[in-house]
Design an enzyme around this catalytic site. Structure first.
Site, PDB file in Angstrom:
ATOM      1  N   ARG A  79       0.847  -1.205   0.000  1.00 27.32           N
ATOM      2  CA  ARG A  79       0.000   0.000   0.000  1.00 27.32           C
ATOM      3  C   ARG A  79       0.875   1.245   0.000  1.00 27.32           C
ATOM      4  NH1 ARG A  79      -1.574   2.083   4.597  1.00 27.32           N
ATOM      5  NH2 ARG A  79      -2.194   0.125   5.548  1.00 27.32           N
TER       6      ARG A  79
ATOM      7  N   TYR B  75     -15.951  16.398 -15.873  1.00 26.70           N
ATOM      8  CA  TYR B  75     -16.305  14.979 -15.873  1.00 26.70           C
ATOM      9  C   TYR B  75     -17.355  14.710 -14.789  1.00 26.70           C
ATOM     10  CZ  TYR B  75     -15.694   9.928 -15.382  1.00 26.70           C
ATOM     11  OH  TYR B  75     -15.910   8.580 -15.299  1.00 26.70           O
TER      12      TYR B  75
ATOM     13  N   ASP C  89      -7.032  18.146 -14.722  1.00 26.30           N
ATOM     14  CA  ASP C  89      -7.327  16.791 -15.176  1.00 26.30           C
ATOM     15  C   ASP C  89      -6.914  16.730 -16.650  1.00 26.30           C
ATOM     16  OD1 ASP C  89      -8.497  14.466 -16.183  1.00 26.30           O
ATOM     17  OD2 ASP C  89     -10.277  14.624 -14.913  1.00 26.30           O
TER      18      ASP C  89
ATOM     19  N   LYS D 274      -7.731   5.595 -19.574  1.00 28.20           N
ATOM     20  CA  LYS D 274      -7.997   6.108 -20.914  1.00 28.20           C
ATOM     21  C   LYS D 274      -6.735   6.012 -21.770  1.00 28.20           C
ATOM     22  CE  LYS D 274     -11.807   6.853 -18.722  1.00 28.20           C
ATOM     23  NZ  LYS D 274     -12.159   8.106 -18.088  1.00 28.20           N
TER      24      LYS D 274
HETATM   25  C1  LIG Z   1     -12.665   8.538 -16.845  1.00 33.47           C
HETATM   26  C2  LIG Z   1     -12.332   9.880 -16.325  1.00 33.47           C
HETATM   27  C3  LIG Z   1     -12.106  10.089 -14.951  1.00 33.47           C
HETATM   28  C4  LIG Z   1     -12.290   9.016 -13.923  1.00 33.47           C
HETATM   29  O1  LIG Z   1     -11.407   7.960 -14.064  1.00 33.47           O
HETATM   30  P1  LIG Z   1     -11.700   6.440 -13.627  1.00 33.47           P
HETATM   31  O2  LIG Z   1     -10.449   5.746 -13.999  1.00 33.47           O
HETATM   32  O3  LIG Z   1     -12.917   5.993 -14.373  1.00 33.47           O
HETATM   33  O4  LIG Z   1     -11.943   6.463 -12.153  1.00 33.47           O
HETATM   34  C5  LIG Z   1     -11.752  11.363 -14.551  1.00 33.47           C
HETATM   35  N1  LIG Z   1     -11.629  12.382 -15.435  1.00 33.47           N
HETATM   36  C6  LIG Z   1     -11.844  12.208 -16.750  1.00 33.47           C
HETATM   37  C7  LIG Z   1     -11.695  13.374 -17.676  1.00 33.47           C
HETATM   38  C8  LIG Z   1     -12.200  10.962 -17.244  1.00 33.47           C
HETATM   39  O5  LIG Z   1     -12.438  10.811 -18.557  1.00 33.47           O
END
Ligand SMILES: *Cc1c(COP(=O)(O)O)cnc(C)c1O
Length: 382
Positions: free
Chosen positions: A46, A98, A170, A195
């Site tokens: 962890r 998001y 982000d 992603k």
């Molecule tokens: C998918 C996404 C998230 C969240 O990520 P997870 O891996 O699904 O928890 C946050 N910000 C953006 C822009 C995303 O596309």
């Protein structure tokens, strides 16, 4: 080293036991001490793990940060960062962020007294106007989802500097290959590695990248304290994916550009949203702050001429699915899928209708993707 070289080599090959060219997976919960007070840099997974550390070093280098933490999801990355704020603090963010981030702020962190304002961040003046005496941070997400609105990162961080606020960006939608927010003064970058960074739709994961010792210490503390760190196996998969990030992003962009141009000229399509098109309202800003326009394309079907439900049900090569950033093309209806949790009124205000189409363009040949769109549009023609 240049970006492509860093993607392949940074953090990799840290194991010297057998000279393995690829970073091993260390699927262990714990590490033995050689003697009291002496271990080999790790004690419990962890808190730290060599496979995760390799990926962290790689992503930190790609973003241009000093340290990174690998988390089990993008939401876990966001959660770990939001703990930098305290009860009574106020955060400013976009009204088109998001959905999961919106929910995290509204339904979870609000319980602990974190206040939030959601503004049109395309207008930096709106950000400045929302500042209160207790404002502590600004949360940026650009380009936005699904309409690809662009926030001027440098303009927002300038406001933040004036008011001594932390800025978080982000960077999921473009990945560090196409956008590096640190270059515009952002303090902390977060990712859903689910992603583009992983890129193969087989992991959920996240990352936090920082560039100051203070944030490094605090974020590292919260990742360990909250238990948001990712698994060694997932880190290994993302490290495998990230090596081809530059080549994949180029291919995503090539396909997205071809599809955007095709749809732009299409009689059944009312509007196309892609920052690479010259008529995108913030095309010049996109050129200035991004190294590329990315692989996401959205459009608005002309629902007088085409039935969107029939269209979505007739794509064959593209998968009707949420998420994005994988090598395979995904198409979805934000109205009933990715943005269904938004109240109907908020969706309409944001410009999302049943005719809105979002495509995460994969790396297939663009002609095959366009042919798939064409046959589905023909089936759906009214
Ligand atoms: C998918 C996404 C998230 C969240 O990520 P997870 O891996 O699904 O928890 C946050 N910000 C953006 C822009 C995303 O596309």
């Amino acid at each position: 080293m240049r970006f492509e070289t860093k993607a392949v080599h940074e953090g990799v090959a840290i194991d010297s036991s057998y000279n393995s060219v690829i970073t091993p997976i260390y699927p262990t919960s714990t590490f033995a001490f050689d003697e009291i007070g002496k271990n080999r840099g790790y004690d419990y997974t962890r808190s730290g793990n060599p496979t995760r550390a390799a990926l962290a070093r790689n992503i930190a280098a790609l973003e241009g940060g000093t340290d990174a933490w690998i988390t089990c999801t993008g939401m876990a990355a966001e959660t770990s960062v939001l703990f930098l704020f305290k009860q009574g603090d106020h955060l400013i963010t976009g009204n088109d962020i998001y959905g999961g981030t919106y929910r995290l702020l509204i339904s979870a962190f609000s319980q602990f007294g974190l206040e939030c304002s959601f503004v049109d961040m395309q207008e930096p003046a709106q950000v400045e106007k929302a500042i209160r005496p207790n404002t502590k941070g600004i949360w940026i997400e650009t380009p936005s989802n699904p309409l690809l609105n662009i926030v001027d990162i440098a303009a927002v961080t300038e406001i933040a500097r004036k008011h001594n606020l932390i800025t978080i960006c982000d960077n999921t939608f473009l990945s560090p290959y196409f956008q590096r927010p640190f270059e515009f003064g952002v303090d902390i970058v977060v990712h859903s590695t689910t992603k583009y960074l992983n890129g193969h739709s087989d992991v959920v994961g996240g990352a936090v990248v920082v560039r100051s010792p203070e944030h490094a210490e605090k974020v590292g503390f919260y990742v360990n304290c909250l238990g948001t760190a990712g698994s060694p196996f997932d880190a290994w998969l993302v490290l495998r994916g990230v090596k081809t990030l530059p080549q994949r992003m180029e291919a995503h962009q090539k396909g997205a550009m071809a599809i955007a141009h095709h749809l732009h000229a299409h009689p059944l399509v009312k509007q196309v949203y892609y920052p690479g098109l010259k008529n995108h309202p913030r095309h010049e800003l996109a050129q200035r702050q991004m190294y590329g326009f990315g692989g996401m394309v959205s459009c608005e079907l002309d629902t007088d001429k085409v039935d969107p439900v029939v269209f979505f049900n007739h794509v064959k090569l593209m998968s009707l699915a949420e998420s994005l950033g994988g090598v395979e093309t995904l198409i979805e209806q934000p109205w009933t899928m990715s943005h269904a949790s938004m109240p109907e009124e908020a969706r309409i205000t944001a410009g999302i209708t049943p005719g809105t189409v979002r495509i995460s363009v994969g790396i297939e040949h663009p002609d095959d993707l366009i042919a798939d769109l064409e046959q589905a549009l023909e089936q759906a023609r009214l």
